[in-house]
Structures are given as C-alpha cells and as structure tokens.
Design a protein around this motif. Sequence first.
Motif, PDB file in Angstrom:
ATOM      1  N   ASN A  71      41.466  45.345  38.125  1.00  0.00           N
ATOM      2  CA  ASN A  71      42.349  46.461  37.823  1.00  0.00           C
ATOM      3  C   ASN A  71      42.190  46.885  36.375  1.00  0.00           C
ATOM      4  OD1 ASN A  71      43.706  44.565  36.288  1.00  0.00           O
ATOM      5  ND2 ASN A  71      45.444  44.384  37.690  1.00  0.00           N
ATOM      6  N   GLU A  72      43.042  47.813  35.930  1.00  0.00           N
ATOM      7  CA  GLU A  72      42.887  48.356  34.583  1.00  0.00           C
ATOM      8  C   GLU A  72      43.196  47.342  33.500  1.00  0.00           C
ATOM      9  OE1 GLU A  72      46.985  49.657  36.157  1.00  0.00           O
ATOM     10  OE2 GLU A  72      44.954  49.228  36.888  1.00  0.00           O
ATOM     11  N   TYR A  73      43.788  46.201  33.864  1.00  0.00           N
ATOM     12  CA  TYR A  73      44.114  45.165  32.889  1.00  0.00           C
ATOM     13  C   TYR A  73      43.099  44.013  32.903  1.00  0.00           C
ATOM     14  CZ  TYR A  73      48.512  47.683  33.147  1.00  0.00           C
ATOM     15  OH  TYR A  73      49.468  48.671  33.132  1.00  0.00           O
ATOM     16  N   GLY A  74      42.038  44.181  33.655  1.00  0.00           N
ATOM     17  CA  GLY A  74      41.012  43.151  33.697  1.00  0.00           C
ATOM     18  C   GLY A  74      41.351  41.975  34.589  1.00  0.00           C
ATOM     19  N   LEU A  75      42.320  42.111  35.467  1.00  0.00           N
ATOM     20  CA  LEU A  75      42.697  41.037  36.385  1.00  0.00           C
ATOM     21  C   LEU A  75      42.008  41.255  37.726  1.00  0.00           C
ATOM     22  CD1 LEU A  75      46.531  40.797  35.643  1.00  0.00           C
ATOM     23  CD2 LEU A  75      44.681  39.399  34.699  1.00  0.00           C
ATOM     24  N   THR A  76      41.501  40.187  38.271  1.00  0.00           N
ATOM     25  CA  THR A  76      40.745  40.246  39.517  1.00  0.00           C
ATOM     26  C   THR A  76      41.327  39.253  40.512  1.00  0.00           C
ATOM     27  OG1 THR A  76      38.728  40.824  38.315  1.00  0.00           O
ATOM     28  CG2 THR A  76      38.456  40.024  40.566  1.00  0.00           C
ATOM     29  N   THR A  77      41.306  39.615  41.776  1.00  0.00           N
ATOM     30  CA  THR A  77      41.782  38.740  42.841  1.00  0.00           C
ATOM     31  C   THR A  77      40.647  37.849  43.329  1.00  0.00           C
ATOM     32  OG1 THR A  77      43.401  40.392  43.561  1.00  0.00           O
ATOM     33  CG2 THR A  77      42.828  38.656  45.136  1.00  0.00           C
ATOM     34  N   LEU A  78      40.938  36.581  43.462  1.00  0.00           N
ATOM     35  CA  LEU A  78      39.990  35.616  43.999  1.00  0.00           C
ATOM     36  C   LEU A  78      40.440  35.235  45.404  1.00  0.00           C
ATOM     37  CD1 LEU A  78      37.531  33.713  43.494  1.00  0.00           C
ATOM     38  CD2 LEU A  78      39.198  31.992  42.750  1.00  0.00           C
ATOM     39  N   ILE A  79      39.546  35.377  46.371  1.00  0.00           N
ATOM     40  CA  ILE A  79      39.861  35.076  47.767  1.00  0.00           C
ATOM     41  C   ILE A  79      38.905  33.992  48.245  1.00  0.00           C
ATOM     42  CG2 ILE A  79      40.089  36.007  50.100  1.00  0.00           C
ATOM     43  CD1 ILE A  79      40.335  38.788  48.820  1.00  0.00           C
ATOM     44  N   ALA A  80      39.458  32.978  48.887  1.00  0.00           N
ATOM     45  CA  ALA A  80      38.625  31.876  49.362  1.00  0.00           C
ATOM     46  C   ALA A  80      39.119  31.399  50.718  1.00  0.00           C
ATOM     47  CB  ALA A  80      38.639  30.719  48.366  1.00  0.00           C
TER      48      ALA A  80
ATOM     49  N   ALA B  41      31.335  27.329  59.041  1.00  0.00           N
ATOM     50  CA  ALA B  41      30.304  28.221  58.511  1.00  0.00           C
ATOM     51  C   ALA B  41      30.902  29.520  57.998  1.00  0.00           C
ATOM     52  CB  ALA B  41      29.260  28.505  59.592  1.00  0.00           C
ATOM     53  N   ASP B  42      32.137  29.818  58.363  1.00  0.00           N
ATOM     54  CA  ASP B  42      32.802  31.046  57.919  1.00  0.00           C
ATOM     55  C   ASP B  42      33.470  30.889  56.565  1.00  0.00           C
ATOM     56  OD1 ASP B  42      32.048  32.268  60.268  1.00  0.00           O
ATOM     57  OD2 ASP B  42      33.900  31.750  61.310  1.00  0.00           O
ATOM     58  N   ARG B  43      33.328  29.720  55.929  1.00  0.00           N
ATOM     59  CA  ARG B  43      33.949  29.539  54.611  1.00  0.00           C
ATOM     60  C   ARG B  43      33.294  30.461  53.589  1.00  0.00           C
ATOM     61  NH1 ARG B  43      33.704  23.119  53.821  1.00  0.00           N
ATOM     62  NH2 ARG B  43      31.629  23.489  54.705  1.00  0.00           N
ATOM     63  N   PHE B  44      34.075  30.923  52.644  1.00  0.00           N
ATOM     64  CA  PHE B  44      33.513  31.817  51.637  1.00  0.00           C
ATOM     65  C   PHE B  44      34.434  31.849  50.418  1.00  0.00           C
ATOM     66  CE2 PHE B  44      36.471  34.445  54.014  1.00  0.00           C
ATOM     67  CZ  PHE B  44      37.121  35.168  53.021  1.00  0.00           C
ATOM     68  N   VAL B  45      33.892  32.362  49.326  1.00  0.00           N
ATOM     69  CA  VAL B  45      34.652  32.691  48.122  1.00  0.00           C
ATOM     70  C   VAL B  45      34.231  34.091  47.721  1.00  0.00           C
ATOM     71  CG1 VAL B  45      35.095  32.137  45.703  1.00  0.00           C
ATOM     72  CG2 VAL B  45      34.805  30.288  47.363  1.00  0.00           C
ATOM     73  N   ALA B  46      35.200  34.980  47.530  1.00  0.00           N
ATOM     74  CA  ALA B  46      34.907  36.372  47.200  1.00  0.00           C
ATOM     75  C   ALA B  46      35.869  36.844  46.125  1.00  0.00           C
ATOM     76  CB  ALA B  46      35.000  37.257  48.443  1.00  0.00           C
TER      77      ALA B  46
END
Length: 548
Positions: free
Chosen positions: A199-208, A189-194
């Motif tokens: 950043n300033e270059y439009g890159l985002t971190t995906l955490i799962a 039940a603790d599974r997630f995607v966030a």
Amino acid sequence: MFDYEWVSDLGGGDACEAVALAHRDLLEVETRLLVLAGQWLDLHGRCEEPDADGPGRVLPGTGRFVRVGAAGTPEVDEFACAEFAALQGMHPLAGANRLRLVANLRHRHPELWGRVQAGQVRGWKALEVARVVGKAEYGLSAEQARWVDAQTCAWIDTLPWGQFLDLLEAKVIACDPEAAEARRRQAEADRFVATGKSNEYGLTTLIAKATGGDVIYFAAMCDRIAQILALHGDTDPVGARRSKAIGILATPLRAHALLEAAERAAAADHPDTGPQAGSDEDSAGGSDAGEDGDESPDPDLDHREDPENVQPGDLHPSQDDSDDPEDPEDADDPAPAPRPCPTCDGTGTTTLAGDPVPFRKPARIDPRRLLPRAVVYVHLSREGFETGRGVARVEGVGPVTLGQAKEFVGHTAVKVVPVLDLADRRPVDGYEFPATSREAVHLINPRDVFPFAASTSRRVDLDHPVPYVSPDDGGPPGQTNLGNAAPMIRFHHRLKTHGRWRLRQPEPGTYLWRSPHGWYWLVDHTGSHPLTRHLGDLLWDALRQNAA
C-alpha cells in the motif's frame, strides 16, 4: 399475504410455544421437499423393463442417463433437474446439485435418511452430511459411506454443528486411514507463501498455507520475539511486534543472537536451574542433580505463552556482556577487551530494527533451549496409541491422521504432560479452581456446556452451578469440585447469572438447563438433548431434592 397481527398478543410462554411449533412446521416442510426430490429421482430413472421395440435411433443432443451422485447412486435422466429446479425458483444447476445430494442421502446414508423421513433431523443438515461424505476427492464407496453413516447418525442433532462436522471428518479418515494419509500428502503440495501488493505506506500482506504444526511453531516463535522486543522498550501493540518478528526471522543469525542473549539473561536470573545444556559440565557427563540427587526444577516459563506478559528475567536490559565471568580456560590470560553487545550499535542503544547482527559470541547454549514454548494438545484413543492406526484430534486444528500428528510434534523436543487421574481431583474450599482442576474439567467436557454451544477454548469461565458461599459466611467446605463446575464463555455465564437461566449438575460432565420460560435441555459428552417439559420438570425436582 400472511397475517402476523396475532404475534403482538403473545406473552413469553405463548411465544415459546409458537417458536417451537414454527420449528416443527419448518422441519415438516423440509422433509416433504426431500421426500418429493427422492420421488422425482425415481420417476426419471431408468425403466426396469427394456423397450420392446428396441432403443431405436438416438438423436444428437438427446438426454442421457447419468449417475446423479457418488458411488452407489442410480442413473437418472440428465434433463430431470430443469423442471425440478424451475418449480422451486432455482437455477437448473442448483436443482441438479440438490438431486445429487438427495441421491447420496437416500442410497449411501440409510440411517440418516430414515431419521429425515421421521422428521427427526433438519433437511439442510442431512444434505450437508451427504455433500461432505460424497466429495470426489474422498472417493468413498457406498459401503464405506454407510459405515460413516452408522457411526455418526445418532450425533447429528445433539452436537453443535461445528463439532459434528469434526466428528464426520474423523470418521471419514477412520474408515480408510491409508487413503486419508495419501490425500493429506497430496494436499501438502498446495502449500505456498505469497505476498500481496504494497500500500501507500509500504506495508505488504504475507499469505501462507502450511501444515498446522508448522503454523503453530512459527506463531510461537513470533510471540517469543515479540516479548523480547517489548523488553527492549518497544511500545507498539503486540500485533505490530509480531509483524516485526517476521523481519527478524528473515535473518537467521540475527534472530539466533537475539534469542541466545535472551536465554543467557534468563539463565543468569535463575541461577538455581543448574548448568546450561551444552556447557562443559554437561558435555562431560555432569548432572543437573543437586546434592540430594534430586533434579533441579526447570525455570517457570509459563508466562512466555502470553506475549503481553513480559518479565525482567526474559531479557537483560542492556545485553552488555563485557563484564561476563572469564572462561576457566582463559583464567591465566589477561582480561579480554570489552566486546560489542550483539544487539546494540556501540553506543548502548538497542538497534533491533537495523542491519543484521554482524557479530555473535561463540555459542555455548544448546540450540534447543532457544526454541519457543508451543503447547499442542493431541488426543489419541488407547487403540490408536497402541496400534498406530486411527485418528488423532489436535486442539485448534481438528481431526488429523496419525501420520500428521507425528509431524506436528516430531520436529522439536517434546515434553509429555502426564495424564490426570480424574478420580483423584480433591475438592478445595476456595472460590478459584486450581490449574489441575481446570484441566480435569476440560478433559471431562471440552466444550462450553450451554445448550448447543460450540466453543472449545480453554479460556472460559468456570461457574459454580450451586452458588459458592464463602466459608466466612457459613459456606460448607469443598464447594469447588468437579461436581460443581460448568465451563462456559462469559456471555453464557452472564445468561446463567443474570438472564434467568438456571443450571443443575447431576454429576461431573452432565448439566440440566432450564430456560426462563421453563424449557429444558440436558447437556453431556454426547451433546445437547431437548427434553419434554414434563420430563424436565421431573428431573429438575429430583435434583433439587437430592441437593437438599
């Protein structure tokens, strides 16, 4: 102030003696502190005899007697931790935690506590065992904890620490598989995607957070798409191509068209593989067998496990299917007009980073052929295989319940790899180990065989303990065999080759190491065992005579 001037006068052999002596002193001090902590618990526990005058009035805020550890531990004055901690320069909460672990160790792990008192086990290791087994979410009774203690105590100082923790977790699961499965399902039940902040270059971190099986499957699909991108001329590093694969997978139709086109190209480049799954012949009950009745072999796709290893057969350069053979059902109709390439913009230029694919040729390929090749090694005992109870070990994941192991391989077609007959691995004359021999070596000893090494990777060097001599230079036949094979990482291989470490192998899976200053360790499937110098010398000389 301590005097360390004498250290500068030590030679190599004397320094070894000093290190071993300092380790024994450290072990004695750690043991003494743990024994004193146990006595501290006894001094601050409940009195055996009740107070003759009665309990009297209890003032608000008065210290209470509380159970200091997990089930089976005694009640202790809650204020006992303060002085105990202050005497050691610790915070009271740290002192309370230490007393809790010592209580778990004394009352729930009698065999391990006995070894600690005998000075055979480091104190911090024993406390970590007490912490893991005493976790509140496990809820193990004192009897269950003692069973785990009996199953693991002998291994604590022979296995690398990470491997011992895996064994400990496995025994916690084995003592109550139903409860372990319930904990696992609750943890899901603790599974997630966030997502993180861009950043300033439009890159985002995906955490799962997901199950191990889903993560393995997703990573394999990203690797497959990364290969296809490289064949389309993408020169970015493999990590960047894997990242692009996430965007492609976010549009399922586009990903399906890309994978299907790649599979068609691979089938066209391997015409001997028989009709594709899902074709007319296959759906009509046709067979992939040849004229002799033998099944045609599957195409060799092992190279696809490495995203950097891309071969032309993985993807057609243009994906232009306008000149595809006509469908037999349409043989009498005029030739259809050329249709657009599913991954091109109409000019022949690949546009993998553009909009989702708006067009897809009707599929005649079994969707299962588009799945990535993910290799998962699941190890089961014979009892677990026959009864469905017990613990499974998944390489790269660790010990899991059998229910979780079923989920790892239950969502896709599974190809079972036959069990190797280790007794039937014949020696070879060449220097390189064949693939089946490498697999056999890994099954016999799945860890790096250097003393206390922890690596379980399959990508290790295989050293010849008896140095290989080319037959052209008079070397004997059959030098490459299971009795002359030592898996180890490159650094340990260099130590053995260039660092004056010496190795002898009495039998497959057993290794005797000698350090540059003459200290010995015996390594086998039970772990690493330090030997006295006298016993080590005897074994070393005996092995030399046997080799002669």
